[in-house]
Design an enzyme around this catalytic site. Structure first.
Site: not given
Length: 266
Positions: A93, A245
């Site tokens: 991320s 994610h």
């Protein structure tokens, strides 16, 4: 703890006579992000994983300038601290942007990169946001935004398979939110964040890069991965179906195997 750039930085490491990987976590996260893949990779690589300033067990500095460039300098300092000639980087991320910034700062010290659901193409903080960060009520506003959703709800946003959300995950991801100066450090991150690297900057990075994504990522959508693939000249992209994610939790074994194969072939 280790001392980097005059700050106390929480670090977990396993050093032996094998090529080193430095793991860089994302926003409101910690080395815990990599808890399932580090044991699998530590058989083949030396491991270094730090909590970035402002997160996890590291200092919640109210003087550090929270930019990706400075985070990149911190990773460069980590390389120096452990006296590494070269290192592999794995960033998740926001950690992906930090890995890319590190590569621009010390390209001669970086071998290959793996970017897991990396952030990309976000603009810098808007002028009104930077201005508001100096006002007395801003810390209250930051606290409200960070706690607007419960930790379980936030975890549901990063998982495709909600059955994987455990009490341990809820406790670990919720703990930093309660720490002293966490809101102040997040306020400073908002103030100084300079934005992600542009397409032009990305095209100048010639390192071999593996992009790994979940097709159901609600935080950094898969199309960001496809655009990064276009802009990073020496990159490849792998995607997993029915994956969100937090790909290190949902696809730990597959991701570890991809990282091992990619770095082994250096």
């Amino acid at each position: 703890m280790i001392r980097l750039l005059n700050m106390d930085i929480y670090c977990e490491y396993i050093l032996h006579n094998k090529p080193p990987i430095i793991f860089i976590h994302g926003f409101v996260s910690s080395v815990y992000t990599f808890r399932r893949i580090i044991p699998l990779l530590s058989k083949h690589f030396s491991i270094i994983a730090i909590d970035l300033p402002g997160f996890g067990r590291s200092v919640k500095s109210i003087s550090f300038i929270y930019t990706y460039e400075n985070y990149g300098k911190l990773i460069a300092a980590c390389i120096e601290h452990f006296q590494l000639e070269k290192a592999f980087l794995v960033g998740h991320s926001m950690g992906g942007q930090i890995a890319l910034n590190t590569t621009k700062i010390v390209p001669e010290r970086i071998d290959k990169l793996v970017l897991l659901s990396s952030s990309g193409y976000l603009d810098k903080a808007k002028r009104w946001q930077r201005y508001c960060s100096y006002l007395p009520f801003c810390e209250i506003a930051v606290n409200y935004v960070l706690n607007k959703k419960s930790v379980p709800d936030n975890l549901k946003n990063v998982f495709y398979d909600h059955s994987l959300i455990s009490e341990d995950l809820i406790e670990e991801f919720g703990r930093p939110l309660k720490e002293k100066n966490f809101n102040k450090s997040m306020m400073r991150l908002l103030r100084y964040r300079e934005g992600d690297l542009t397409s032009e900057q990305l095209k100048s990075i010639d390192k071999s890069i593996l992009l790994i994504w979940g097709r159901e990522d609600n935080v950094v959508p898969f199309h960001i991965g496809m655009k990064l693939k276009e802009d990073l000249p020496n990159s490849e992209l792998i995607a997993y179906d029915k994956t969100g994610h937090l790909i290190t939790e949902e696809r730990a074994e597959a991701v570890s195997e991809q990282i091992f194969t990619f770095f082994r072939d250096s």
